[in-house]
Design a protein around this motif. Sequence first.
Motif, short mmCIF file in Angstrom:
data_model
loop_
_atom_site.label_atom_id
_atom_site.label_comp_id
_atom_site.label_asym_id
_atom_site.label_seq_id
_atom_site.Cartn_x
_atom_site.Cartn_y
_atom_site.Cartn_z
N ARG A 126 0.82 -1.22 0.00
CA ARG A 126 0.00 0.00 0.00
C ARG A 126 0.85 1.26 0.00
O ARG A 126 0.47 2.29 -0.59
CB ARG A 126 -0.96 0.00 1.19
CG ARG A 126 -2.06 1.04 1.07
CD ARG A 126 -3.12 0.90 2.14
NE ARG A 126 -3.86 -0.35 2.04
CZ ARG A 126 -4.95 -0.63 2.75
NH1 ARG A 126 -5.43 0.25 3.61
NH2 ARG A 126 -5.57 -1.79 2.61
N GLU A 129 0.52 4.25 -2.66
CA GLU A 129 0.34 5.65 -2.27
C GLU A 129 1.33 6.54 -2.99
O GLU A 129 0.96 7.62 -3.48
CB GLU A 129 0.48 5.81 -0.76
CG GLU A 129 0.31 7.24 -0.30
CD GLU A 129 -0.06 7.37 1.16
OE1 GLU A 129 0.01 8.50 1.68
OE2 GLU A 129 -0.43 6.36 1.78
N LYS A 178 -10.16 11.07 -6.52
CA LYS A 178 -10.42 9.73 -5.99
C LYS A 178 -9.82 8.69 -6.91
O LYS A 178 -9.66 8.91 -8.11
CB LYS A 178 -11.93 9.50 -5.87
CG LYS A 178 -12.63 10.46 -4.94
CD LYS A 178 -14.11 10.16 -4.83
CE LYS A 178 -14.77 11.09 -3.82
NZ LYS A 178 -16.18 10.74 -3.57
N LEU A 191 -9.72 -1.42 -3.66
CA LEU A 191 -9.09 -0.62 -2.61
C LEU A 191 -9.32 0.84 -2.97
O LEU A 191 -8.83 1.32 -3.99
CB LEU A 191 -7.60 -0.93 -2.53
CG LEU A 191 -6.78 -0.12 -1.53
CD1 LEU A 191 -7.19 -0.46 -0.09
CD2 LEU A 191 -5.28 -0.39 -1.73
N ALA A 208 -9.08 4.94 -2.58
CA ALA A 208 -8.12 5.94 -2.13
C ALA A 208 -8.71 7.33 -2.32
O ALA A 208 -9.13 7.69 -3.42
CB ALA A 208 -6.83 5.83 -2.94
N GLN A 209 -8.77 8.10 -1.24
CA GLN A 209 -9.11 9.52 -1.33
C GLN A 209 -7.78 10.27 -1.36
O GLN A 209 -7.09 10.38 -0.35
CB GLN A 209 -9.95 9.96 -0.12
CG GLN A 209 -10.36 11.43 -0.16
CD GLN A 209 -11.42 11.73 -1.21
OE1 GLN A 209 -12.49 11.14 -1.21
NE2 GLN A 209 -11.10 12.65 -2.11
N VAL A 253 -2.51 10.15 1.06
CA VAL A 253 -3.73 9.45 0.65
C VAL A 253 -4.46 8.98 1.90
O VAL A 253 -3.83 8.46 2.83
CB VAL A 253 -3.40 8.25 -0.26
CG1 VAL A 253 -4.65 7.42 -0.55
CG2 VAL A 253 -2.76 8.71 -1.57
N GLU A 254 -5.78 9.17 1.93
CA GLU A 254 -6.61 8.64 3.01
C GLU A 254 -7.13 7.27 2.58
O GLU A 254 -7.75 7.14 1.52
CB GLU A 254 -7.79 9.59 3.30
CG GLU A 254 -7.38 10.90 3.96
CD GLU A 254 -7.31 10.78 5.47
OE1 GLU A 254 -7.46 9.65 5.98
OE2 GLU A 254 -7.12 11.82 6.14
N TRP A 255 -6.93 6.25 3.44
CA TRP A 255 -7.32 4.88 3.11
C TRP A 255 -8.47 4.38 3.97
O TRP A 255 -8.85 3.22 3.86
CB TRP A 255 -6.12 3.95 3.32
CG TRP A 255 -4.95 4.22 2.44
CD1 TRP A 255 -3.77 4.80 2.80
CD2 TRP A 255 -4.81 3.88 1.06
NE1 TRP A 255 -2.91 4.86 1.73
CE2 TRP A 255 -3.53 4.28 0.65
CE3 TRP A 255 -5.66 3.26 0.12
CZ2 TRP A 255 -3.07 4.11 -0.65
CZ3 TRP A 255 -5.19 3.08 -1.16
CH2 TRP A 255 -3.92 3.51 -1.55
N ASN A 261 -14.83 4.31 2.31
CA ASN A 261 -15.40 3.74 1.09
C ASN A 261 -16.04 4.87 0.32
O ASN A 261 -16.23 5.97 0.84
CB ASN A 261 -16.43 2.68 1.46
CG ASN A 261 -16.92 1.87 0.27
OD1 ASN A 261 -16.36 1.93 -0.82
ND2 ASN A 261 -17.99 1.12 0.46
N ASN A 264 -15.35 -3.80 -0.73
CA ASN A 264 -14.44 -2.69 -0.44
C ASN A 264 -13.39 -3.18 0.55
O ASN A 264 -13.71 -3.50 1.70
CB ASN A 264 -15.22 -1.51 0.12
CG ASN A 264 -14.33 -0.40 0.62
OD1 ASN A 264 -14.35 -0.08 1.80
ND2 ASN A 264 -13.55 0.19 -0.24
N ASN A 294 -11.03 -1.61 2.06
CA ASN A 294 -10.76 -0.69 3.17
C ASN A 294 -11.62 -1.01 4.39
O ASN A 294 -11.14 -0.98 5.52
CB ASN A 294 -11.05 0.75 2.75
CG ASN A 294 -10.42 1.13 1.43
OD1 ASN A 294 -10.82 0.61 0.39
ND2 ASN A 294 -9.48 2.05 1.45
#
Length: 368
Positions: free
Chosen positions: A27, A31, A58, A75, A77-78, A86-88, A91, A122, A124
């Motif tokens: 991950r 990222e 996104k 997966l 990612a925001q 990146v915020e993980w 959803n 999802n 996450n």
Amino acid sequence: MHVPATLVRGGTSKCWLFPQVHMPADRDRIERILVDAYGAADPVQLDGIGGATPTTSKAAVVGASAHAGVDIDYLFAQVGIGTGTVEWGSNCGNCATAIALYAVTEGLVPLGDERTPVVMRNINTGAVLEAEVDTPGGRVQEFGDRTVPGTLAGGVPVNLTFRHPAGAATGHLLPTGRPAEVLPVGGRSLTVSMVDAGAPVVLVDALRARRTGAETPEHMRTDVPWLRSARHAAAVRMGLAAPGDAPGDAVPKVGLVGPPVAYTTTLGEQVGAHEYDVSVRMLSMNSPHPAIGLTSAVAVAAANLAAGTVVAEASTATGGLLRIGTPAGVLSVEPSGTGPDRVTVARAARVLCQARILVRDPALSAAA
């Protein structure tokens, strides 16, 4: 290095979708690729593929699932804007809508005669979602005419259902055990409901906060600082963060809830108070959401079924279909079963382009 990706509009978001087979498993390396590809360290994301808004920054890594009864794992990612991170932790239902159409387009699921089911997990949060993508005559559509609040553009119809959405992050629909409570935030005492369904959210009683719940995005911008503080305080109360942790801006989601009132949408349409059941204004990261995230809509619909929540107190709907007034217009959400067991939203999606994105090799950038 070049990374293949597909840009898909899902609902009111745009998501770059990356095939899992072409992405690293680690991950941290993912990222670094996303931060570089999006230009995430730049607040305007000029040197990258990001759109510099939370709804257009996104991504998801998508692949076939090895889990029984699930077609696709993704997966989410925001990607940060001006943060290089990146915020993980969350959803995105709009991106799930995009992924469903992508799975059909890429042949990752067998085509149905009129509608093609896609079951997605999802990674996450572990949430499982079901989608039905319109495939008339067993054919993939490139264009469609279904519209959703927040855009005049049509798309391929996709019905998205969240399975057993309650408690995915905390184990409980009401993580603190209370339908509503007072949350001290700075010099304010906010009446809130903390709910975990679709996503963890903290919903603020707008009237008690001297708001309406039908504020314009411009007005909401002035409220961002104290709404962020409410999010950070609620994260600790909900068990999503420990006291003293660096505050995050992805979960819980935060917003205002109020009774229906007449208002004008961002597209200039007039909406009467009788045309919907409850007003909701959410943040997306640190900006006013132009509509409402689907995971937030699921949480609002679930909260409406729980007596004593700020949603149930403000809403004119006593159960079943809930019409949510958002800045972009009215979104209908249909919960069913106890809990609820399922929550369904009608969405639309369209594949916009396929690309090969030039990014720095994460192994080389890590060693530099």
